[in-house]
Scaffold this motif. Structure first.
Motif: not given
Length: 154
Positions: A3-11, A44-61
């Motif tokens: 049973d496989i579940r893959i999510l890419v989300q901001s929440a 020195s690191i207090t923030a991070m911003h992650l970007e992805h390529y929708p569709g391609m990222t889920e396929k790679a995962l």
């Protein structure tokens, strides 16, 4: 078939809720959870911003998880990866693996994380809220992949 579940989300995600999805199957002898968080190693690191390529990222995962399922007898896998703006100590990624056997759950979890870090199309900026800079891949991440090469020997 796992049973496989893959999510890419901001929440954000809740580990207890995700674990509970696996908890009702008594045939699962082992459930391994990995939660990655935004870390501040040198204050020195207090923030991070992650970007992805929708569709391609889920396929790679899905490809990474599918490969893990070929090597280990997994019953269930959940991968949740966050994107967008994150602060120090916030959760970034969750990998849950379940199998009848602990070794399969442990090894597959580490495998998925090691390949996710280097082969999933995510781009990261980190720094302070006032100044974020792109981060290059770390050589240690590539080094972590080397330990899995024995699986690919035919």
């Amino acid at each position: 078939m796992a049973d496989i579940r893959i999510l890419v989300q901001s929440a954000d995600f809740d580990l207890a809720t995700e674990y509970a999805r696996f908890d009702n199957d008594a045939s699962m002898g082992a459930i391994v959870a990995f939660v990655g968080r935004v870390r501040d190693l040198d204050q020195s690191i207090t923030a991070m911003h992650l970007e992805h390529y929708p569709g391609m990222t889920e396929k790679a995962l899905a490809k990474i998880v599918g490969e893990a399922c070929q090597y280990w007898p997994l019953q269930a896998v959940t991968v949740i990866h966050r994107i967008g703006a994150l602060q120090a100590a916030e959760q970034i990624v969750l990998v849950l693996t379940a199998s009848k056997h602990r070794q399969a759950a442990y090894e597959s979890n580490a495998f998925i994380m090691d390949f996710l870090k280097t082969q999933a199309p995510f781009w990261k900026k980190e720094g302070t809220a006032a100044c974020l800079q792109w981060v290059d891949a770390r050589s240690s991440d590539q080094g972590a992949l080397d330990r899995w090469q024995y699986l690919r020997v035919v």
